[in-house]
Each structure stands twice: as structure tokens, then as C-alpha cells.
Design an enzyme around this catalytic site. Sequence first.
Site, short mmCIF file in Angstrom:
data_model
loop_
_atom_site.label_atom_id
_atom_site.label_comp_id
_atom_site.label_asym_id
_atom_site.label_seq_id
_atom_site.Cartn_x
_atom_site.Cartn_y
_atom_site.Cartn_z
N THR A 190 36.99 31.50 19.27
CA THR A 190 38.05 30.65 19.49
C THR A 190 38.00 29.44 19.85
OG1 THR A 190 38.59 31.77 21.18
CG2 THR A 190 39.35 33.08 19.33
N LYS A 191 37.01 28.99 20.38
CA LYS A 191 36.89 27.72 21.09
C LYS A 191 36.61 26.67 20.11
CE LYS A 191 36.94 29.57 25.11
NZ LYS A 191 37.37 31.03 24.92
#
Length: 401
Positions: free
Chosen positions: A198-199
Site C-alpha cells: 500500500t506504500k
Amino acid sequence: MHTLPRSHQEKVSDASKALQIPFHRAFVGEEEVQAVSEVIRSGWLTMGPKTIEFEAQFARFVGVEHAVAVSSCTAGMHLALEAAGIGAGDEVLVPTTTFTATAEAVTYLGAKPVLVDVDARTLTMDPADAVRRITSRTRAIIPVHFAGHPCEMTPIREIAEKHGMRVIEDAAHSLPARYQGANIGTLSEFTAFSFYATKTLTTGEGGMITTNNAAYADRMQIMRLHGIGRDAWKRYSAAGSWYYEVLEAGFKYNMTDIQAALGLVQLAKCIPMREQRCQIAARYTSAFQTIEALALPTILADCEPSWHLYVLRLNNDRLTIGRDDFIAELGKRGVGTSVHFIPLHLHPYYQNAFGYRRGDFPVAEHEYERCLSLPIYPGMTSEEVNYVIGAVSAIIEGNLA
Ligand SMILES: Cc1ncc(COP(=O)(O)O)c(C=O)c1O
């Protein structure tokens, strides 16, 4: 009775067309598929030339001497703490508003994470509270650049210098971000980044530690691969030798070339990806800034956040609906959300192991109870952003106190 401005009412009506907007969607495409396929076809799947190239390009991008690629940010923080000499009985300051990884890495070395309350404006570590928690055993401090907004590093560095503490930045959220004109990753002895799915830059799983200290870089390179002498990864390559020496009891924390190939493609679009997140944040802020029931993210002077997260806070005295129901209502409208973070001192582990209790960190608790994170990622369409704005506005309109 408050009424929403006309622009919001129009957006509310846009929201009648149901969409499904996940909290996160990875921004990966054909280029990433191609780069990963090339590595697979090359026959060299683990750490190798792509990882070395990714490290060099990452160091250049951040503007730092050394970048050490690892399997996760958690692994990176472990290696940094180990290189900094943190050990059993030491205390390390960690904000309570963070993911468990920040404090968990401290426990790997037998040291104690000492939790610190946060600044209500940015939800980053409150330097004044950090000072109150220092004891004769405090050896290090881990500021977290929460949501991609830089922690106030000037006071943190002053405190660290005064008390002889090491600084390890948890930059899991903050690529790229700047503090007082300097890139995050250049400010401290150690900075650990995350490339989790998700980064802001993803390799699926992965991380990087940056440092300007050659001895620390060397130590972390050795310790990430079983404590075997430098260039251990080459032992199976034509250029390498079968002979190796184990210098320490290290860890298995290396990155693979499959991940690095993904990372190289993502790094090349890191700035445009941030630009897209900035634009979405600006749209949210301009739509919500006149709504008194909402508190919006604060950006401190001289800070350029990465906008990994857009954290909205509810002014509960103006609403008849709490945060949990607000999230459920957004879910019913197809909008995925999350909460960052349940403060560490509210989790059973930190209560049982270190005696923390509800009430210990009032700012973090108050903000946790009223916060939610909205979708913000490159690739979100204008229609999707409008839809989220419409859904939030409609829920507020229907639940004003
Ligand atoms: C603030 C923070 N620190 C550290 C981590 C751990 O990162 P990784 O999954 O790469 O170990 C995360 C992951 O979500 C995080 O949010």
C-alpha cells in the site's frame, strides 16, 4: 442547523451513481510486469545486479551516500537499531500512534519501546512529551513521519544530541517528502523506508535503509544476509567465489531482484505519483475546508508531505454519528477507508508486556477515536475523487448535530 455550500450539495447528487472505491489500489502496469518478467527470464531470481542497481538509484534519488535494500521496513529498523548498538535493557522512544512494527523492532533486540504521545496537529511524535519519557536508559528515538508528514526533526535532533541518543527515522510513509528543504532519508544516521503493497512506492514487500555512514552501511549489508562477508550474494554467480566467511549471526533480510525490478520502475515515476496524491489531497481539502464538522490534515511550514494518507478527523460535537458508524456509512456507499492507527498502548501486547493503559496518552487516544483515512492513490479517477467527496458530504449533511 448547518447547511453545506452549494458545491457540496452538487457533489452529494453526483454520489447517487454507486461506485466501488477500494481504500487502496496498487499503481502498477505493463512496465512493472515487463521488468519482473525480464528478471524471471534471466534465471537470477534473488538478490543480484537489479538490487544493487535499485540501491544506487534510490540513494541518488534521495541524495544520500548509501541505501541498503531489505525485505521490509521492519527488517530495516531492526538492522538500523542493531548497527546503532541498541541492546538488552536499553529504552527507545517510539510514538504511540504508529504501526506495531516501529516498536516491535525494538523488542527484537531485547530493548524496551517507551511510548510517547503525539502532536495533535500532525499526529507525529510530540518532542515535549518525548523529553518527559527520557530515563538514564534511553538510547534511541524513532520519529515516525505519520501519513507522510515529516515529524519535526529539529527538536528531535536537539533532544537526541543533548541526551546522547541515536535517531532512526521510520519513513515507511514518507517517500518522497521534505523537511526544511531536505529530503527525508538524508537527515539522520538511519532512515527506514517501506515498499509494502500500500506504500507510495511498492515492491509488494520490501524496504530500504539510507545512511551517510559507510561503517553502518557495511554492517547492515553484512547483517541482512546471514552475517556473511560483503557481496555474499555473489557466491553463486560467475563473478563470485564458493568461499565465504560467516562474521556474525545475522538475519535473512535481503531483497530479491524480482522486487528490485519492480522498485526501479516505481522509483522512476515516484515524483509524478506524488503529484497525483497531492492533487487528490488538494481536492479533498478544498471540498471539506468549509465543513465545520471536519478537521483536515495540518501541513506545517517548511514541510512537504508525501501524502501517503489523507486522515480526516470528525468534530464529534457537531455530529450525531461517531467515527465507526461514519466508516460503516462510507462502506455502504462503496468507499473503502482505514484507521491509522489504533495507538500501541491500547493493544493487549503493549499493555501486558509494558503496563500501558487507556488514558496514558490522551492526545493520541482522542485523535484515534475520531480519525479515518480516505482513499488517496495515483490512478484514482476524478470521478472517484468526486464520489468520495460526495459520500463524505452526504453523510455529514444527514447527521449534523
Ligand atoms: C509507520 C509504519 N512503520 C513501519 C511499517 C512496516 O513496514 P513493512 O511492512 O515494510 O515492514 C509500517 C507498515 O505499514 C508502517 O505503517
